[in-house]
Design a protein around this motif. Structure first.
Motif, PDB file in Angstrom:
ATOM      1  N   VAL A   1     -10.078   4.336  12.420  1.00 37.63           N
ATOM      2  CA  VAL A   1     -11.102   5.032  11.642  1.00 37.63           C
ATOM      3  C   VAL A   1     -12.488   4.591  12.092  1.00 37.63           C
ATOM      4  O   VAL A   1     -13.433   5.396  12.139  1.00 37.63           O
ATOM      5  CB  VAL A   1     -10.893   4.761  10.138  1.00 37.63           C
ATOM      6  N   GLU A   2     -12.622   3.320  12.456  1.00 39.67           N
ATOM      7  CA  GLU A   2     -13.917   2.804  12.902  1.00 39.67           C
ATOM      8  C   GLU A   2     -14.401   3.548  14.145  1.00 39.67           C
ATOM      9  O   GLU A   2     -15.595   3.873  14.263  1.00 39.67           O
ATOM     10  CB  GLU A   2     -13.812   1.305  13.196  1.00 39.67           C
ATOM     11  N   GLU A   3     -13.498   3.845  15.065  1.00 39.47           N
ATOM     12  CA  GLU A   3     -13.918   4.584  16.259  1.00 39.47           C
ATOM     13  C   GLU A   3     -14.272   6.026  15.903  1.00 39.47           C
ATOM     14  O   GLU A   3     -15.204   6.602  16.480  1.00 39.47           O
ATOM     15  CB  GLU A   3     -12.830   4.557  17.330  1.00 39.47           C
ATOM     16  N   CYS A   4     -13.550   6.620  14.948  1.00 39.87           N
ATOM     17  CA  CYS A   4     -13.911   7.970  14.491  1.00 39.87           C
ATOM     18  C   CYS A   4     -15.351   7.981  13.979  1.00 39.87           C
ATOM     19  O   CYS A   4     -16.140   8.885  14.298  1.00 39.87           O
ATOM     20  CB  CYS A   4     -12.968   8.429  13.376  1.00 39.87           C
ATOM     21  N   ASP A   5     -15.700   6.958  13.181  1.00 41.57           N
ATOM     22  CA  ASP A   5     -17.056   6.880  12.637  1.00 41.57           C
ATOM     23  C   ASP A   5     -18.080   6.672  13.748  1.00 41.57           C
ATOM     24  O   ASP A   5     -19.185   7.236  13.706  1.00 41.57           O
ATOM     25  CB  ASP A   5     -17.142   5.740  11.624  1.00 41.57           C
ATOM     26  N   GLU A   6     -17.717   5.875  14.744  1.00 34.08           N
ATOM     27  CA  GLU A   6     -18.639   5.634  15.854  1.00 34.08           C
ATOM     28  C   GLU A   6     -18.893   6.917  16.638  1.00 34.08           C
ATOM     29  O   GLU A   6     -20.025   7.198  17.056  1.00 34.08           O
ATOM     30  CB  GLU A   6     -18.072   4.552  16.771  1.00 34.08           C
ATOM     31  N   LEU A   7     -17.856   7.720  16.830  1.00 30.97           N
ATOM     32  CA  LEU A   7     -18.021   8.979  17.562  1.00 30.97           C
ATOM     33  C   LEU A   7     -18.874   9.969  16.778  1.00 30.97           C
ATOM     34  O   LEU A   7     -19.737  10.653  17.341  1.00 30.97           O
ATOM     35  CB  LEU A   7     -16.648   9.593  17.861  1.00 30.97           C
ATOM     36  N   SER A   8     -18.634  10.055  15.471  1.00 28.96           N
ATOM     37  CA  SER A   8     -19.416  11.001  14.667  1.00 28.96           C
ATOM     38  C   SER A   8     -20.852  10.531  14.495  1.00 28.96           C
ATOM     39  O   SER A   8     -21.759  11.344  14.274  1.00 28.96           O
ATOM     40  CB  SER A   8     -18.760  11.197  13.294  1.00 28.96           C
ATOM     41  N   GLY A   9     -21.083   9.217  14.621  1.00 28.14           N
ATOM     42  CA  GLY A   9     -22.432   8.688  14.476  1.00 28.14           C
ATOM     43  C   GLY A   9     -23.142   8.479  15.793  1.00 28.14           C
ATOM     44  O   GLY A   9     -24.088   7.690  15.869  1.00 28.14           O
ATOM     45  N   VAL A  10     -22.691   9.170  16.833  1.00 26.51           N
ATOM     46  CA  VAL A  10     -23.280   8.975  18.151  1.00 26.51           C
ATOM     47  C   VAL A  10     -24.739   9.423  18.205  1.00 26.51           C
ATOM     48  O   VAL A  10     -25.499   9.006  19.080  1.00 26.51           O
ATOM     49  CB  VAL A  10     -22.440   9.729  19.214  1.00 26.51           C
ATOM     50  N   GLY A  11     -25.144  10.244  17.253  1.00 27.87           N
ATOM     51  CA  GLY A  11     -26.543  10.659  17.211  1.00 27.87           C
ATOM     52  C   GLY A  11     -26.687  12.151  17.007  1.00 27.87           C
ATOM     53  O   GLY A  11     -25.805  12.940  17.372  1.00 27.87           O
ATOM     54  N   ASP A  12     -27.800  12.543  16.391  1.00 30.06           N
ATOM     55  CA  ASP A  12     -28.092  13.958  16.194  1.00 30.06           C
ATOM     56  C   ASP A  12     -28.275  14.637  17.539  1.00 30.06           C
ATOM     57  O   ASP A  12     -28.733  14.026  18.511  1.00 30.06           O
ATOM     58  CB  ASP A  12     -29.361  14.101  15.347  1.00 30.06           C
ATOM     59  N   LEU A  13     -27.918  15.912  17.596  1.00 30.87           N
ATOM     60  CA  LEU A  13     -27.983  16.659  18.850  1.00 30.87           C
ATOM     61  C   LEU A  13     -29.359  16.554  19.490  1.00 30.87           C
ATOM     62  O   LEU A  13     -29.488  16.393  20.708  1.00 30.87           O
ATOM     63  CB  LEU A  13     -27.622  18.129  18.592  1.00 30.87           C
ATOM     64  N   ASN A  14     -30.414  16.627  18.677  1.00 32.29           N
ATOM     65  CA  ASN A  14     -31.777  16.647  19.208  1.00 32.29           C
ATOM     66  C   ASN A  14     -32.385  15.254  19.357  1.00 32.29           C
ATOM     67  O   ASN A  14     -33.572  15.127  19.669  1.00 32.29           O
ATOM     68  CB  ASN A  14     -32.670  17.502  18.308  1.00 32.29           C
ATOM     69  N   SER A  15     -31.572  14.221  19.118  1.00 36.39           N
ATOM     70  CA  SER A  15     -32.112  12.867  19.245  1.00 36.39           C
ATOM     71  C   SER A  15     -32.285  12.459  20.702  1.00 36.39           C
ATOM     72  O   SER A  15     -32.963  11.473  20.995  1.00 36.39           O
ATOM     73  CB  SER A  15     -31.193  11.868  18.537  1.00 36.39           C
ATOM     74  N   ARG A  16     -31.680  13.195  21.620  1.00 36.94           N
ATOM     75  CA  ARG A  16     -31.822  12.917  23.046  1.00 36.94           C
ATOM     76  C   ARG A  16     -31.996  14.231  23.795  1.00 36.94           C
ATOM     77  O   ARG A  16     -31.533  15.280  23.346  1.00 36.94           O
ATOM     78  CB  ARG A  16     -30.587  12.193  23.614  1.00 36.94           C
ATOM     79  N   THR A  17     -32.618  14.151  24.941  1.00 38.40           N
ATOM     80  CA  THR A  17     -32.680  15.303  25.832  1.00 38.40           C
ATOM     81  C   THR A  17     -31.330  15.456  26.542  1.00 38.40           C
ATOM     82  O   THR A  17     -30.456  14.590  26.442  1.00 38.40           O
ATOM     83  CB  THR A  17     -33.774  15.107  26.888  1.00 38.40           C
ATOM     84  N   VAL A  18     -31.188  16.551  27.279  1.00 39.48           N
ATOM     85  CA  VAL A  18     -29.965  16.726  28.073  1.00 39.48           C
ATOM     86  C   VAL A  18     -29.788  15.549  29.018  1.00 39.48           C
ATOM     87  O   VAL A  18     -28.703  14.953  29.108  1.00 39.48           O
ATOM     88  CB  VAL A  18     -30.022  18.049  28.867  1.00 39.48           C
TER      89      VAL A  18
END
Length: 714
Positions: free
Chosen positions: A202-219
């Motif tokens: 479950v911890e890895e699931c949370d880490e994947l979902s919390g990788v960041g908002d789509l617009n928090s980084r450029t391509v």
């Protein structure tokens, strides 16, 4: 590419001398006493025994082998050959208590009976009842092994199916919270947990979902983070996180290129990110369970091959403990848990040749290139971007496929590349992989040591045509999924092996994608199997089994480990009746080569196709008559030798003329000799080889005549 087999002439069965068992001397055993000080005890050596083995089968011969010692890793694995025992035959050996001996049939390594030597017992009798029990087939799957894994996988699959309306994050948490289950990012489904292909906590699931908002980084920001994880991240978890970052990059670049008026540059940007995502997807795929395996096989069958062979059995996928029974018998099997304790993701034919000096024309269509690893990677990624963007790279009319294969471990088991030292990361990967393989390899009949390894990396769509190797093989999948079609050893008539003097010796003339029964009618009788292997799987391929590897799903990387036999085993053809066909074919062709040199191919072609063949007018009657006499004499000599081997061979009573006729028909009739300007001794033509691709021309040059490569790249 594989190590050559040992010479074919039979040798007498070895008479073991000395002590093949554990050491005679007393052993010091250190223990810790109640006061914490070491206590040294003396352990008695194994007791010597004299054992007499009797074959009481009414009409069948049996081979006798030493099969390791109870309590050791090699227990039940064939280690030393004591020769054949005919019906009623007896053999007395001096051995030690605890040593195991096995009777096998003379056609292979199938067990007929096993004994562990006991003090006070002198006679061990192979009975019809015992042989019947062993011939009953392989034991069923263990309830705590692959059967339990299959049952758990069915339960895992149902978890996400019942929770189908939740988003990916919730589906991942639901799946990973169940014991033994893992969430597949590539499939969006729940399966039994897999060391590389599933999110297992479950911890890895949370880490994947919390990788960041789509617009928090450029391509470029998402791509940079994915690259850092790929190169410097620790273990498979980093690869799954890199996949999530690439998903974000694709979403971002697709939004930026939205609408119908986006530029060609934006289209190529989308194609580049999508190619990176597909490349990474291959590294988190897997073959999860029997249902998944059956589905992958069904989706990837060649329709025309399925018409000829509609019921190919699937190679079993088992735990290491269950698979051991297959390995000791020399049968193909996939081991699914060889690396469960920890997993790092990190054309080979019989090299015998008639030595006649270009007795057959050969016009390869592939181009063999020597390149750097970085150059290969750039070429592959460029080709994938072009394919996704819908372009062929400019001049090429069809998509080109790139396939790397390179020896990475030498005969002594040391990491090496191109005959020199290997990079440290490659050495580390091999050092981490081989300890997990040795328990499997030690169960192979007459295993001596791992010797030679080759890495294979290629794009989806690559096919390595059907061939056989002369040594046992452990094929380890690093990432991606491969399909393999496997055929029993021998079958030279059914598989239409190329003749010895041909550069494709050890390969079949039959195109398994589109078999032509008009040209190769006996192929309908071939005995074939099929399997799909994925990351972490180890496929055991015994020596001389035919195999074709295909990549219908995605790009893949694999490393295969060949092995050499110990000196205590018999020559392969003495234990395997099927391999005596190789002796016959080799003897027939070699007899003509010795007589006619590089004209052998031309004369054999004329004999196989008759007076209407293109080259029959160039063959004198003296050469034709001499070749016929040599072939018949070689056939008779082979029959005499084969009849003296344990089990003989069904063809020892056949008309020698019929043996020659069948050999010519199956080995030479369909070989293409019609190359313009060719004559015996003419070097192979490279005129039909794929032109050097445009992206390689700036840094590659044509190789010299003596080079084994066509092009050399810097």
């Amino acid at each position: 590419d594989a190590p050559s087999p040992r010479p074919h002439p039979p040798r007498p069965a070895p008479v073991p001398r000395g002590d093949p068992s554990p050491r005679r001397c007393l052993a010091d055993v250190a223990e810790v006493g109640a006061d914490g000080d070491p206590v040294v005890r003396r352990r008695a050596p194994p007791r010597p025994v004299r054992a007499t083995f009797v074959n009481s089968l009414g009409s069948s011969s049996a081979n006798l082998y030493w099969a390791g010692t109870a309590g050791t890793p090699s227990f039940r694995a064939l280690r030393m050959y004591y020769g054949p025992l005919g019906p009623g035959g007896r053999r007395t050996v001096d051995a030690y208590e605890g040593m195991a001996f096995a009777f096998t049939d003379v056609g292979g390594y199938g067990r007929l009976g096993e004994f562990v030597l006991e003090a006070g017992r002198e006679t061990y009798v192979l009975t019809e009842e015992m042989a019947g029990e062993f011939r009953g087939g392989f034991p069923p799957r263990e309830s705590g092994g692959s059967e339990a894994r299959e049952a758990r996988s069915r339960e895992c699959r149902a978890l996400v199916a019942a929770d189908a309306e939740s988003d990916e994050s919730e589906a991942c948490r639901t799946c990973a919270s169940a014991p033994g289950c893992g969430y597949s990012q590539a499939r969006g489904a729940c399966f039994v947990s897999h060391p590389t292909a599933t999110v297992n906590t479950v911890e890895e699931c949370d880490e994947l979902s919390g990788v960041g908002d789509l617009n928090s980084r450029t391509v470029d920001g998402w791509l940079f983070r994915a690259k850092a994880l790929q190169l410097f991240g620790e273990g498979p978890k980093a690869q799954r996180l890199a996949y999530r970052c690439l998903q974000r990059a694709l979403e971002r670049v697709t939004l930026r290129a939205g609408g119908e008026d986006h530029s060609a540059w934006q289209s190529r940007a989308v194609a580049g990110v999508r190619a990176s995502l597909e490349e990474q997807r291959a590294k988190i795929e897997g073959v999860f369970d029997d249902a998944d395996h059956a589905d992958l096989l069904g989706r990837s069958r060649h329709p025309k091959l399925a018409e000829v062979h509609p019921d190919m059995p699937a190679v079993p996928r088992l735990t290491a403990e269950e698979a051991r029974e297959y390995i000791v018998r020399g049968e193909p099997v996939v081991v699914t848990d060889a690396f469960d304790g920890g997993w790092r993701q990190p054309d080979t034919a019989d090299s015998r040749s008639a030595g006649a000096g270009y007795p057959y024309p050969f016009e390869p269509t592939t181009r063999l290139i020597r390149d750097t690893f970085g150059g290969f990677v750039d070429a592959v990624r460029g080709a994938e971007r072009d394919a996704i963007a819908g372009g062929g790279g400019g001049e090429e009319e069809e998509r080109l496929l790139y396939y790397l294969h390179e020896i990475v471990m030498n005969r002594d088991g040391d990491a090496a590349v191109a005959g020199g030292s290997a990079p440290s990361r490659l050495r580390d990967d091999l050092a981490a992989t081989t300890p997990s393989l040795l328990p499997l390899a030690s169960s192979q009949p007459f295993f001596g040591s791992l010797s030679y390894a080759k890495v294979w990396i290629g794009q989806g769509g690559v096919v390595m045509p059907v061939h056989y190797d002369a040594t046992d093989n452990l094929y380890v999948m690093a990432w991606g999924r491969k399909r393999a079609i496997i055929g029993e050893p021998g079958q030279l008539g059914e598989m239409y092996r190329y003749p010895n003097g041909h550069p494709l010796v050890g390969s079949s003339q039959v195109n398994l994608t589109d078999p032509d029964l008009g040209a190769y009618p006996e192929f309908a009788k071939a005995r074939l199997r099929e399997v799909v292997v994925g990351p972490g799987d180890v496929l055991f391929l015994p020596a001389y089994w035919w195999h074709q590897f295909e990549q219908p799903f995605e790009g893949t990387a694999a490393v295969n480990f060949w092995s050499v036999d110990s000196d205590n085993g018999p020559y392969r053809h003495m234990a395997h009746t099927q391999l005596r066909e190789h002796q016959l074919a080799d003897a027939l062709e070699d007899s003509v080569v010795r007589l006619l040199g590089n004209r052998a191919g031309l004369v054999l072609d004329a004999l196989s196709k008759g007076e209407g063949s293109a080259f029959s007018r160039d063959v004198s009657e003296d050469d034709a008559d001499g070749a016929r006499r040599a072939l018949v004499a070689a056939a008779r000599k082979w029959q005499a030798e084969a009849s003296d081997l344990p089990g003989g061979h069904p063809l020892v009573e056949a008309d020698p003329l019929k043996l020659v006729e069948d050999y010519l028909d199956r080995t030479h009739r369909a070989v293409d000799m019609d190359a313009e300007g060719w004559k015996p001794g003419t070097k192979w033509s490279l005129d039909r080889a794929t032109p050097l691709p445009k992206r390689l021309r700036e840094r590659c040059r044509e190789a010299g005549e003596r080079s084994p490569f066509m092009s050399l790249c810097d």
